[in-house]
Motif scaffolding. Structure first.
Motif: not given
Ligand code: CP
Ligand code: ASP
Length: 313
Positions: A50-56, A103-105, A133-138, A268-272
């Motif tokens: 799945e798409d990601s900017t911050r996490t990846r 892993l993001r899925h 879940e998104h444990p590292t975000q929490a 806000h976790p982003g993206p906003m």
């Molecule tokens: N907050 C967050 O997980 O951002 P991304 O989806 O851009 O990784």
């Protein structure tokens, strides 16, 4: 701890240790030489379906700061288009030397399926599985709250006495779930504010209270208001009448911010979606922690990689 799949698996003690190690990682990142040798010779594979900017990118920065080699897999341009399964994809990456798989899925529960069925020997870090879940975000959110509200060196402290309102699209939010479990484990008081259509049915075990309007939630002068992105990509039908109605009832805007103490923060976790769940001026205000969350994300992910490495030695 071998894998990080869910914040439900973290005791308060374990979570505090991860937050404390992140303080050390912030320190590493402020030095001239911003690197530790901990993961030298190890490979971190970022596997993003799945798409990601911050996490990846922050996992990449974290792995490099710990001297790991990094491989990045994204679905686009991969052999997934030829029908290759997730299991075969992960085993292929492991055959190339992956020691960690981030892993993001889009499927909820996929990270635990991979770990429990031992599809690979690599350590698995859940970087977001569907609406689960998104444990590292929490963890980075808890770290941000603790540093902003209790001071940068709040070593050993939990979040007792901190009140958090999580508002908006809770139904589709893995961020809300992981935060609800972690924040309550750490002793914070958590209140959810959302339209009925965007509240999950199974919140009984979450240890949170629910209020029916954001304005009611703000009456209690919370220390933290955590806004969530309206996840349009997960909505097959209309969950609210219109975007303008949503932002009027559930959006964090200037007049709502003015009703909070000046010490309260807005996250806000982003993206906003600026103008929908959060106004541009609130997002850019001194009470917003959006940029802090991103930068703390690198230190927090360094802490997670460092800890998992240490635990498996
Ligand atoms: N907050 C967050 O997980 O951002 P991304 O989806 O851009 O990784
Ligand atoms: N980036 C976060 C996630 O992937 C939040 C969001 O996308 O709304 O869960």
């Amino acid at each position: 701890m071998r894998h990080l799949i869910s914040t439900r698996d973290l005791s308060a003690e374990r979570a505090i240790a991860l937050l404390d190690t992140a303080i050390d990682m912030v320190d590493v990142r402020s030095r001239d030489v911003k690197k530790l040798p901990t993961l030298r010779g190890k490979t971190v594979a970022n596997v993003f379906f799945e798409d990601s900017t911050r996490t990846r990118l922050s996992f990449e920065a974290a792995a490099l700061a710990l001297s790991a080699d990094v491989t990045t897999f994204t679905t686009q341009g991969s052999s997934v288009s030829k029908g290759e399964s997730l299991k075969d994809t992960l085993q292929t990456l492991e055959a190339m030397g992956a020691d960690f798989i981030v892993l993001r899925h889009s499927h909820s529960g996929v990270a635990s399926t991979v770990a429990n069925n031992k599809w690979v020997d690599a350590r698995i870090i859940n970087a977001g599985d569907g609406t689960h879940e998104h444990p590292t975000q929490a963890l980075l959110d808890a770290f941000t709250m603790r540093s902003r509200l209790r001071g940068v060196d709040a070593r050993g402290m939990d979040l007792a006495g901190i009140s958090v309102v999580i508002v908006g699209d809770i139904l589709h939010s893995r961020v809300a779930r992981s935060n609800a479990f972690l924040l309550t484990t750490l002793g914070a008081t958590v209140t959810l504010a959302a339209p009925q259509t965007l509240l999950p049915r199974e919140i009984d075990g979450w240890g949170v209270t629910v209020v029916s309007t954001l304005d009611d939630a703000l009456e209690s002068q919370p220390d933290v208001v955590m806004t969530l992105r309206v996840q349009k990509e997960r909505m097959s039908s209309g969950f609210f009448p219109s975007e303008s109605e949503f932002s009027t009832l559930w959006g964090m805007n200037d007049s709502r911010l003015r009703r909070l103490p000046s010490t309260s923060i807005v996250m806000h976790p982003g993206p906003m979606n600026r103008g929908l769940e959060i106004s541009g001026s609130v997002a850019d205000s001194p009470q917003s922690t959006v940029a802090d969350q991103v930068s703390n994300g690198v230190a927090m992910r360094m802490s997670v990689l460092y800890t998992l490495m240490g635990d498996s030695r």
